[in-house]
Design an enzyme around this catalytic site. Structure first.
Site, PDB file in Angstrom:
ATOM      1  N   HIS A 165       0.790  -1.360  -0.037  1.00 55.62           N
ATOM      2  CA  HIS A 165      -0.255  -0.218   0.161  1.00 55.62           C
ATOM      3  C   HIS A 165       1.071   1.146  -0.121  1.00 55.62           C
ATOM      4  O   HIS A 165       2.257   1.443   0.631  1.00 55.62           O
ATOM      5  CB  HIS A 165      -0.834  -0.062   1.092  1.00 55.62           C
ATOM      6  CG  HIS A 165      -2.021   0.742   1.238  1.00 55.62           C
ATOM      7  ND1 HIS A 165      -2.079   2.469   1.620  1.00 55.62           N
ATOM      8  CD2 HIS A 165      -3.055   0.856   0.785  1.00 55.62           C
ATOM      9  CE1 HIS A 165      -3.356   2.830   1.159  1.00 55.62           C
ATOM     10  NE2 HIS A 165      -3.905   1.958   1.019  1.00 55.62           N
ATOM     11  N   GLU A 196      -7.878  -4.625   0.065  1.00 56.25           N
ATOM     12  CA  GLU A 196      -8.628  -5.586  -1.209  1.00 56.25           C
ATOM     13  C   GLU A 196      -8.494  -7.087  -0.993  1.00 56.25           C
ATOM     14  O   GLU A 196      -9.202  -7.446  -0.991  1.00 56.25           O
ATOM     15  CB  GLU A 196      -7.738  -5.228  -2.231  1.00 56.25           C
ATOM     16  CG  GLU A 196      -7.026  -3.956  -2.581  1.00 56.25           C
ATOM     17  CD  GLU A 196      -8.818  -3.459  -3.676  1.00 56.25           C
ATOM     18  OE1 GLU A 196      -9.758  -4.019  -3.633  1.00 56.25           O
ATOM     19  OE2 GLU A 196      -8.773  -1.959  -3.794  1.00 56.25           O
TER      20      GLU A 196
END
Ligand code: ACO
Length: 379
Positions: free
Chosen positions: A258, A316
């Site tokens: 991320h 996700e």
């Protein structure tokens, strides 16, 4: 590149472009607060309506206020007839759900006063699930299911998608997901919405623009591939060989890493717990166990292949597992993200409207300075 002694920051990285009370994101400590409340404390307990109220008014509602807010939202769920007609036409074209959501969102002021920001905001939140569910069914040759006013926002969304009233565990799972993605700092779609309302344009325009920004794969993400990877692995014993092969051939592992979080994304934490509860209440527990095992192997291998990069599980990975467990196909993952995020977009729009300042940054001119005009016949 500089202009007037101001440094250009590609992607505006590190630039503070707004002030907010909606969400606090700290990527170093893995902290996400929603209006001051730790995500983990609120996501699995609050209804989505409660979180939207919090994001708009900066405080939790009383029982009376919440009941009133819920019933107003429920009454606004049906779509204007022209919106439904439009969705039928879009379904014939086979457009992706995010495109249908963007086109239909722009029609939501048809039966409302565009200058009444509160009414527009309520209708946008209330009708996003109705649009997604109606379009999903139309594009699969089924008639839309009318919203049910006696179900909560999250449960009604599942009901309109499938035509069956969800179990309490499923309704809780969906509410937890929507709460988890309701706001997340000044991400691209939230910034888009703030820029639009800063011009004193209306909320429907702002939210339609935000849907456009969310559609891009760098933002709305691709939880689908994360789930595909788990399915391809199939058995925990195969995970290491499969993931090593991916990493050695230069592939990225979907659902890991991320830009902001350098520790485990707190949203992954919350969604993993929600997925576990839901799968234990009657889902495919073997799939949940497989995903946990793939996650552990992936994090260990990422540390081996990319030492010091702190590549951890992102939102996700467990979004995919949770939404799959709720019976949603991957094409519904990003639109469902929008159903949650619209609450935060609007909360941040209200802040921007109160701020009242037009967002108008500068750009560095990097073109020629001394060109001479050449008439057309001489070029
Ligand atoms: N698998 C393997 N290697 C990775 C991964 C990954 N998932 N993520 C980053 N790396 C590696 C990069 O190859 C790079 O290595 P290098 O320096 O040796 O070339 C290093 O880690 C740093 O990568 P960056 O791309 O600079 O990191 P950035 O912060 O820009 O990336 C991103 C963030 C795009 C999410 C990235 O981690 C990624 O591609 N992940 C996989 C896709 C994914 O899960 N996307 C959803 C993100 S969550 C969301 O958008 C809501």
């Amino acid at each position: 590149m500089t202009t007037q002694n101001l440094a250009y920051k590609p992607g505006l990285e590190g630039v503070i472009a707004a002030e907010t009370r909606r969400s606090y994101v700290n990527g170093q400590t893995g902290t996400l607060l929603i209006a001051g409340y730790p995500l983990a404390d609120i996501a699995g307990q609050a209804t989505f309506e409660e979180v939207v109220y919090l994001l708009w008014l900066d405080r939790l509602p009383t029982a009376v206020e919440l009941a009133d807010f819920k019933s107003k939202l429920a009454a606004l769920r049906p779509l204007p007839p022209a919106t439904l007609t439009l969705l039928r036409a879009i379904a014939d074209s086979g457009a992706p759900v995010m495109d249908a959501l963007r086109m239909a969102a722009g029609t939501l002021s048809l039966d409302l006063d565009e200058s009444d920001a509160d009414a527009l905001a309520m209708a946008l939140v209330a009708r996003f699930p109705t649009i997604v569910a109606a379009y999903w069914r139309l594009s699969h040759g089924q008639e839309p299911i009318a919203p049910s006013a006696d179900l909560g926002h999250a449960a009604n969304y599942l009901y309109m998608l499938k035509g069956e009233r969800p179990s309490p565990a499923q309704a809780r799972g969906m509410a937890t997901y929507l709460n988890t993605v309701s706001d997340h700092g000044l991400n691209a779609s939230t910034f888009t919405a703030r820029v639009i309302v800063s011009t004193q344009s209306d909320l429907v325009a702002a939210i339609t623009g935000a849907v456009g920004a969310l559609k891009g794969p760098l933002h709305g993400g691709a939880p689908g591939p994360a789930l595909d990877m788990v399915f391809e692995i199939g058995q925990a014993e195969r995970a290491e060989a499969y993931l090593r092969e991916k990493l050695e051939s230069g592939h990225r592992l979907m659902g890991f890493g991320h830009r902001v979080y350098k520790v485990r994304d707190p949203r992954a934490e919350v969604l993993a717990a929600a997925a576990e509860t839901m799968y234990r209440a009657g889902g495919d527990m073997a799939l949940y166990e497989l995903a946990k095992s793939v996650e552990q192997t992936a994090v260990a291998l990422l540390e081996e292949y990319k030492p010091g990069r702190n590549l951890q599980t992102n939102v996700e990975f467990y979004t995919a597992l949770l939404l799959h467990g709720l019976g949603l196909e991957t094409a519904l993952f990003t639109p469902t993200f929008a159903v949650g995020r619209v609450g935060g977009w609007l909360g941040q729009c209200f802040e921007q409207i109160a701020d009242g300042r037009l967002i108008r940054p500068k750009e560095a001119y990097i073109g020629e300075m001394d060109r001479q005009w050449v008439p057309l016949e001489e070029r």
